[in-house]
Design an enzyme around this catalytic site. Structure first.
Site, PDB file in Angstrom:
ATOM      1  N   GLN A 153       0.808  -1.222   0.000  1.00  0.00           N
ATOM      2  CA  GLN A 153       0.000   0.000   0.000  1.00  0.00           C
ATOM      3  C   GLN A 153       0.839   1.270   0.000  1.00  0.00           C
ATOM      4  OE1 GLN A 153      -3.224   0.380  -0.451  1.00  0.00           O
ATOM      5  NE2 GLN A 153      -3.626  -1.823  -0.541  1.00  0.00           N
ATOM      6  N   ALA A 169       2.833  -4.040  -8.273  1.00  0.00           N
ATOM      7  CA  ALA A 169       2.882  -2.889  -9.182  1.00  0.00           C
ATOM      8  C   ALA A 169       1.512  -2.257  -9.423  1.00  0.00           C
ATOM      9  CB  ALA A 169       3.511  -3.305 -10.510  1.00  0.00           C
ATOM     10  N   HIS A 170       0.454  -3.062  -9.478  1.00  0.00           N
ATOM     11  CA  HIS A 170      -0.842  -2.464  -9.827  1.00  0.00           C
ATOM     12  C   HIS A 170      -1.418  -1.621  -8.689  1.00  0.00           C
ATOM     13  CE1 HIS A 170      -3.913  -5.039  -7.771  1.00  0.00           C
ATOM     14  NE2 HIS A 170      -2.857  -5.809  -7.639  1.00  0.00           N
ATOM     15  N   CYS A 224     -21.725  -7.985   5.060  1.00  0.00           N
ATOM     16  CA  CYS A 224     -22.884  -8.087   4.182  1.00  0.00           C
ATOM     17  C   CYS A 224     -22.532  -7.650   2.763  1.00  0.00           C
ATOM     18  CB  CYS A 224     -24.049  -7.302   4.744  1.00  0.00           C
ATOM     19  SG  CYS A 224     -23.606  -6.076   5.973  1.00  0.00           S
TER      20      CYS A 224
END
Lengths: 458, 458
Positions: free
Chosen positions: B177, B195-196, B320
């Site tokens: 992150q 990388a993404h 949920c």
């Protein structure tokens, strides 16, 4: 430049390139998410899965995308073995499988499993009987490639799948070399493939597990790709892989005929153009674009370098290439010459004139390497009725060159004993004898390395 | 559309797109080959490795490219544990790590290893002391994320790395992150990233293993990427990953200030705009672009759907949502409300007006979901001095809604007993009590599910 190493990687197909570009802006999001970008990504991967499954001849829910063909093999072998652990811990592989299969087998062995490596004929093919005889009640899995990556020989996959099915043993087919040419026939249970072998992008493999095959994925749990391929999906590459597989298949029949004619030309003419060459692999049952031959008295790396300078990119299974010190396990299993080995694998679209130019360049390149290597006189001593050649410390192809130089010095019926500590000699001296009509009498332990004994017949 | 789920995946950075296009025609060949195309591929991957290593702050030969961040974690954890097997079989992880770390820990446990899961404060952060106290003489490895992926809280990685170093225990940092924002400080031993998450392409992860750290790669042998990442390298994607990391870093300082101001705006204004909201995560030590809050009496999936219809793509750690039936392990470990949970993670370049539009839309979306859910009257019976609410078979957020509806029916000092078999109630009823100033008295076993006992204080 003529790139003749398609068995290693095929340049990106124009359709793959287009599909990659078209999906790169739509396929980046997480397909597990419910928002718009996620749903779009999900649609792309679902459509790619349908297309790939159709080309393979399986259901879409039997196919997952992995990050490479190697990963597909590692996951497929480990998952199938774990899924059938209760049946037993016996694995069958051919001795000419891709290293990803053989290394998977080694891990299984290290963990207490038992592995049978099925031998091959001199053509590189297994026989159906050899698989049939090897199947046991505790066999968890059998593996067989659809076609060999080094010599192009096609394996009797459909028939082997049939005997496996009868025995209730799943067969995993590594279809990396053949999937672009057509689906794998027969009742196989698992199949693996690699997109960059058919002109798709790097970073995509296929793992197919037929419904009903027991399969327990190994490694940490990951919910992606039915739990069979961990990590965030590379959707643009997956889309490109599926699109290019369809495109390649549409061209496959015509292109196979064309490439087969070109490789047949190499098979037929190389032995005329270059003295002392052995063309290896099955002459009929083979991949359209692959032809492999070995040149006596030539070191593979130097020959590759000469061909690269002349504008040809090919590969070699010789021991004398920088990345390895032992000859290719495939050539070894076939019992054929490994020195001066050259694999030519033509990508789709290869021009006839490039093949002709290769045939024009090859004789000079081989002759040049032989000239460089041919100089040193062997150290030979006569002991009683035999000649002893000391090739210790000399690498392939020197021991064979020295043998060839002295064989004329002993009378017909006399023997030459070659002392060598090079691994390639074990393969190449018997191969030389077969090519030259001399008798290979066997290998004996020596103070250093081994003594290879040859009797002069002609 | 406003895409606010950067913590999941960031759209491709323009530099990544350019680099991918530029290398797609050069980077397809096998970098292990000696011919021209192979050498070109090798140069591309070597340059990418240098660039990525510089951004990480490590040597190029310490960094390998994997096929995803998940793979980097799986391989990094398994390799480090195997490398230090003789030291011992104890692993430390925080309880809020990414699932790839926690699932790796589960595999280790199943194999006989011992795992300590370090708890976190209500902010989501671990304390340095809690790691220090957990280190043992047989600890093989400790893992700590640089920042949390669900609530954005930054962890005291440098200080934890220091106490690990003093104890001679390697620390693996999952920097997925944070790596786009800057290097990870401190004497860490292993680092993973994806990388993404910074705007690079899918299909590329980083695994860094510092020199001197004992590391034994698991799985079948594969010579690629120093034996640490099996499978053919995806070079165009690797080039794009490295190029975009440099580009993102060049923009990081200014963009961090801008996004921090936008998320601060959400943190500050959501509680005023929407009643009964808990903003979670550390208000100061946090990622620039992430803000997470939970809304009482709201079901996460319906709220996500409403926001998607209004043009906002966000994610949720609520139970949920369609993909899961239990609340996020992160929210659980923090002890905060999970119902109606929304994670907003802004990608670089997010426009101020999109955030303002989100703040304008959110109150109506939450109110709409509450209105839909609010209707049914709870089934409550008075037993002696307490009220019993039967919420069995009802999913989050219904049990909390029913509790809120009846609490006024008992006198101050009286108790409400909520019967529920929904996993989320265990987290959300105590969280509701904390938000409402009521006393949570604990959970008791019941015939079905559990009874959650609450005493009315106000």
């Amino acid at each position: 430049m003529s790139y003749f190493d398609a068995a290693s990687a095929v340049p990106l197909h124009p359709v793959a390139r287009q599909a990659l570009l078209a999906s790169i802006d739509e396929g980046w999001a997480d397909p597990a998410r419910l928002y718009r970008e996620g749903r779009r990504a999900r649609m792309l991967i679902d459509a790619a899965r349908e297309a790939a499954a159709e080309a393979v001849g399986c259901r879409a829910d039997e196919l997952v995308f992995t990050s490479s063909g190697t990963r597909a093999v590692h996951s497929g072998v480990a998952g199938a073995l774990a899924g059938r652990r209760r049946v037993g811990r016996h694995l069958i592989v051919s001795s000419v499988e891709h290293s990803s299969v053989l290394h998977s087998a080694e891990v299984f062995e290290a963990d207490g499993g038992v592995v049978t490596r099925v031998p091959v004929l001199r053509s590189g093919a297994v026989t159906v009987e050899s698989y049939e005889e090897t199947l046991r009640s505790d066999t968890a899995l059998a593996c067989l490639q659809s076609a060999n990556h080094e010599v192009g020989t096609e394996q009797p996959v459909a028939a082997v799948a049939e005997v496996c099915r009868e025995a209730g043993v799943p067969l995993l087919v590594d279809a990396a070399q053949s999937l672009g040419w057509g689906p794998v026939e027969g009742p196989w249970s698992l199949l693996t493939a690699s997109a960059h072998k058919w002109g798709g992008p790097s970073g995509v493999g296929l793992l197919v597990v037929r419904k009903g095959v027991r399969f327990a994925p190994r490694g940490p749990v990951d919910e992606r790709e039915s739990g069979r391929a961990a990590g965030f999906e590379n959707i643009p590459a997956i889309v490109a892989a599926a699109a290019s597989l369809r495109a390649v298949r549409a061209e496959a029949v015509a292109e196979a005929v064309r490439l087969r004619e070109l490789t047949e030309r190499i098979r037929a003419r190389v032995p005329d153009l270059v003295p002392d060459v052995e063309v290896v692999g099955d002459p009929e049952r083979r991949l359209p674009g692959v032809v492999t031959f070995s040149c006596l008295y030539v070191d593979g790396e130097t020959l590759l370098h000469e061909l690269d300078r002349a504008g040809f990119s090919v590969s070699s299974g010789s021991s004398c290439t920088s990345s390895t010190l032992t000859p290719s396990h495939v050539l070894k299993a076939m019992g054929v010459l490994s020195e001066g080995n050259v694999r030519v694998s033509l990508p789709p679209g290869t021009a006839e004139e490039d093949v002709e130019r290769f045939l024009a360049v090859l004789p000079g390149a081989v002759a040049g390497v032989r000239e460089k290597l041919g100089a040193p006189a062997p150290t030979a001593v006569v002991r009683e009725h035999e000649l002893v050649v000391d090739s210790l410390g000399k690498l392939c192809p020197i021991p064979v060159i020295e043998l060839a130089k002295v064989i004329g010095d002993v009378p017909v019926g006399g023997t030459v004993r070659v002392l060598s500590d090079d691994e390639a000699a074990r393969l190449d001296i018997p191969a030389w004898c077969a090519m030259r009509g001399q008798e290979y009498m066997g290998e004996e332990p020596a103070d250093r390395g081994s003594a290879y004994v040859v009797r002069r017949l002609v």
